[in-house]
Design a protein around this motif. Structure first.
Motif, mmCIF file in Angstrom:
data_model
loop_
_atom_site.group_PDB
_atom_site.id
_atom_site.type_symbol
_atom_site.label_atom_id
_atom_site.label_comp_id
_atom_site.label_asym_id
_atom_site.label_seq_id
_atom_site.Cartn_x
_atom_site.Cartn_y
_atom_site.Cartn_z
ATOM 1 N N UNK A 51 5.813 -5.309 -6.132
ATOM 2 C CA UNK A 51 4.796 -4.269 -6.286
ATOM 3 C C UNK A 51 3.470 -4.867 -6.735
ATOM 4 N N UNK A 52 2.404 -4.217 -6.362
ATOM 5 C CA UNK A 52 1.070 -4.647 -6.765
ATOM 6 C C UNK A 52 0.941 -4.488 -8.278
ATOM 7 N N UNK A 53 0.375 -5.491 -8.921
ATOM 8 C CA UNK A 53 0.198 -5.444 -10.370
ATOM 9 C C UNK A 53 -1.241 -5.066 -10.670
ATOM 10 N N UNK A 54 -1.412 -3.993 -11.436
ATOM 11 C CA UNK A 54 -2.742 -3.497 -11.747
ATOM 12 C C UNK A 54 -3.094 -3.759 -13.211
ATOM 13 N N UNK A 55 -4.355 -3.789 -13.489
ATOM 14 C CA UNK A 55 -4.832 -3.879 -14.867
ATOM 15 C C UNK A 55 -4.598 -2.551 -15.571
ATOM 16 N N UNK A 71 -20.316 5.337 -6.251
ATOM 17 C CA UNK A 71 -19.621 4.912 -7.471
ATOM 18 C C UNK A 71 -18.225 5.508 -7.476
ATOM 19 N N UNK A 72 -17.222 4.663 -7.713
ATOM 20 C CA UNK A 72 -15.839 5.116 -7.833
ATOM 21 C C UNK A 72 -15.298 4.727 -9.199
ATOM 22 N N UNK A 73 -14.562 5.620 -9.811
ATOM 23 C CA UNK A 73 -13.841 5.348 -11.053
ATOM 24 C C UNK A 73 -12.374 5.637 -10.774
ATOM 25 N N UNK A 74 -11.512 4.687 -11.061
ATOM 26 C CA UNK A 74 -10.102 4.901 -10.754
ATOM 27 C C UNK A 74 -9.215 3.846 -11.364
ATOM 28 N N UNK A 75 -7.946 3.898 -11.014
ATOM 29 C CA UNK A 75 -6.961 2.947 -11.534
ATOM 30 C C UNK A 75 -5.816 2.806 -10.554
ATOM 31 N N UNK A 76 -5.055 1.716 -10.717
ATOM 32 C CA UNK A 76 -3.889 1.494 -9.882
ATOM 33 C C UNK A 76 -2.688 2.252 -10.408
ATOM 34 N N UNK A 77 -1.806 2.649 -9.466
ATOM 35 C CA UNK A 77 -0.598 3.379 -9.829
ATOM 36 C C UNK A 77 0.622 2.500 -9.614
ATOM 37 N N UNK A 78 1.735 2.807 -10.267
ATOM 38 C CA UNK A 78 2.937 1.973 -10.138
ATOM 39 C C UNK A 78 3.443 1.821 -8.710
ATOM 40 N N UNK A 79 3.179 2.801 -7.836
ATOM 41 C CA UNK A 79 3.657 2.714 -6.447
ATOM 42 C C UNK A 79 2.780 1.834 -5.570
ATOM 43 N N UNK A 80 1.757 1.201 -6.146
ATOM 44 C CA UNK A 80 0.894 0.310 -5.393
ATOM 45 C C UNK A 80 -0.381 0.940 -4.880
ATOM 46 N N UNK A 417 -10.059 1.665 8.345
ATOM 47 C CA UNK A 417 -10.275 2.647 7.277
ATOM 48 C C UNK A 417 -9.551 2.178 6.034
ATOM 49 N N UNK A 418 -10.015 2.574 4.852
ATOM 50 C CA UNK A 418 -9.345 2.151 3.609
ATOM 51 C C UNK A 418 -7.886 2.596 3.575
ATOM 52 N N UNK A 419 -7.029 1.685 3.086
ATOM 53 C CA UNK A 419 -5.602 1.969 3.008
ATOM 54 C C UNK A 419 -5.171 2.102 1.542
ATOM 55 N N UNK A 420 -4.121 2.868 1.353
ATOM 56 C CA UNK A 420 -3.447 2.971 0.045
ATOM 57 C C UNK A 420 -4.398 3.371 -1.074
ATOM 58 N N UNK A 421 -5.294 4.306 -0.773
ATOM 59 C CA UNK A 421 -6.202 4.816 -1.800
ATOM 60 C C UNK A 421 -6.244 6.325 -1.690
#
Length: 476
Positions: A51-55, A71-80, A417-421
């Motif tokens: 799985x992708x490891x996020x901060x 401007x984007x504000x966001x975070x990574x989720x456990x599912x990648x 196009x952007x993926x997994x967002x």
């Protein structure tokens, strides 16, 4: 396959004609049949299962373009996936061809954009990751040697060889933004991804270094500081777009991402899982808008609307009789004229052909061989113009390389196009206009820097006195 496995299966060959029979006369289980051939399938990649490891926490990014600021504000989720919790975007002001031309207007636009994202996210940000499009970014490759002396390679050795590459890359008036190790050579062993722990006499590195004009970067920092933002990092725009629109196989096999913006068109060549080259040309979608405004004697606002609604880079012959209405400039009362849609297309097409031909010239001159002859992915707002894909296939998709048997390979072209967002303001094809912003968020939220980007930051202060001095410096 190791020697032990090979010796225990004497009747078996990779892609060969011999087959190992089972008791009932059929091919043994686990082997794929292809006519008379037996093919041993590769075991599944463990890397793709990780799985992708996020901060921890949230990240904020700012895409400063010639057409719009996002401007984007966001975070990574456990599912990648990445999740956007705050988004702000508005028309650019004080920006031309990717560079800041009016500090006050740019500051006001950035403040408004970030404020919109903060309001949606219900949180404030003071540190931000920004795209690199100003300062005429340049991309160069360096081969660097470092004597190790027969001992184990350490983290310090890697930093020394990278530092030596940065020294070689130093050009007066320019600052290094990215230092990207492509691979290492440990004595005679090539293509080593991580040489730490290897014994060797000499460590060699292939480095991809991206730099930009120092004054342009200082102006960018000045504008952000006025907007009460601290620049956390700069990220190459086409690198960011590649992170959001490509999958791992495309980055491995060789793909060129062409990010078509308003004032500039930039591209990045990916191969061997790394980014190998970037370049930028000062032509984009806004140049098409100006061509239409001049050619039809209409306003820039009307020209943009005509381009978006009726424009095509590769117009079919059956629209010659399709008429559109154009409002002309310079009249006391509104004055309109009708033109054919084909006439509009004849204004658009030469500029888009010029843009793609300039990209092709830079690709052919990059000296990357097969890495630059893979597929093409178009992204960015200007890539949404009708007919861009078939036009790009004709100009960029010509035979690019010869296979081992002499057959020609052609560059296939697709729209990216952007993926997994999750949570972008546009969820349809128009999301291509947010590819850079999505890639910036992926870069900022990742626990590990993509492509092994080596960051050179001062060590954090230790001890009460050093921390106090650092605290005072930040606020004076």
């Amino acid at each position: 396959m190791n020697d032990r496995a090979r010796s225990s299966s004497p009747n078996f060959s990779l892609g060969g004609r011999s087959r190992k029979k089972s008791a009932n006369g059929g091919a043994s289980s686990g082997l794929l049949m292809s006519g008379d051939d037996t093919i041993l399938p590769l075991p599944p990649s463990e890397a793709n299962k990780r799985p992708r490891v996020w901060r921890n926490g949230y990240s904020a990014v700012l895409d400063i373009g010639s057409t719009k600021i996002t401007c984007l504000i966001g975070k990574g989720e456990p599912n990648g996936n990445l999740r956007v919790i705050g988004c702000g975007w508005r028309r650019s002001d004080g920006i031309r061809n990717g560079a800041i031309t009016d500090l006050q207007k740019a500051e006001a636009a950035i403040r408004a954009t970030v404020g919109q994202a903060e309001m949606m996210a219900e949180r404030t940000v003071d540190r931000i990751v920004v795209n690199l499009s100003c300062g005429h970014p340049a991309s160069r490759l360096f081969n660097v040697r470092w004597p190790v002396g027969g001992r184990v390679v350490t983290e310090a050795d890697i930093r020394r060889v990278v530092t030596e590459g940065r020294v070689q890359a130093t050009v007066e008036g320019r600052d290094v933004v990215h230092t990207l190790p492509i691979d290492f050579t440990v004595d005679d062993t090539e293509n080593v991804a991580d040489p730490r722990g290897h014994l060797c006499e000499t460590l060699k590195a292939r480095l991809h270094i991206i730099d930009a004009a120092s004054t342009a970067l200082l102006n960018l920092e000045t504008v952000l500081s006025r907007a009460e933002l601290k620049l956390e990092a700069l990220v190459s725009s086409p690198m960011a777009s590649g992170l959001s629109v490509l999958d791992a196989d495309e980055r491995e096999l060789g793909t060129t991402v062409i990010e078509m913006g308003g004032g500039t068109t930039s591209f990045a060549v990916f191969g061997e899982g790394q980014i190998l080259h970037t370049a930028q040309i000062g032509v984009g979608g806004l140049h098409v808008t100006r061509d239409i405004a001049r050619g039809l004697s209409t306003s820039l606002e009307n020209a943009e609307r005509l381009k978006t609604v009726y424009g095509s880079a590769d117009l079919a012959s059956d629209v010659e009789d399709e008429l559109i209405t154009v409002e002309l400039l310079g009249n006391d009362v509104p004055h309109f004229e009708q033109i054919s849609r084909a006439q509009l297309g004849r204004i658009i097409r030469p500029r888009m052909e010029e843009t793609l031909e300039l990209v092709r010239e830079k690709l052919d001159g990059a000296g990357l061989g097969n890495a630059a002859s893979g597929r093409i992915v178009l992204t960015g707002g200007a890539s949404l113009l009708d007919g861009m894909r078939p036009l790009a296939e004709r100009i960029l998709g010509s035979p690019a390389a010869k296979g081992r048997h002499g057959s020609a390979f052609t560059r296939s072209v697709r729209l990216g196009r952007p993926k997994n967002i999750i949570g972008l303001p546009e969820k349809t094809a128009a999301a291509a206009g947010f590819a850079t912003a999505a890639g910036l968020l992926s870069w900022a939220a990742s626990a590990e820097r993509p492509f092994g980007d080596v960051e050179f930051r001062e060590a954090p202060p230790s001890g009460f006195l050093q921390k106090l001095v650092a605290f005072i410096r930040e606020r004076v």
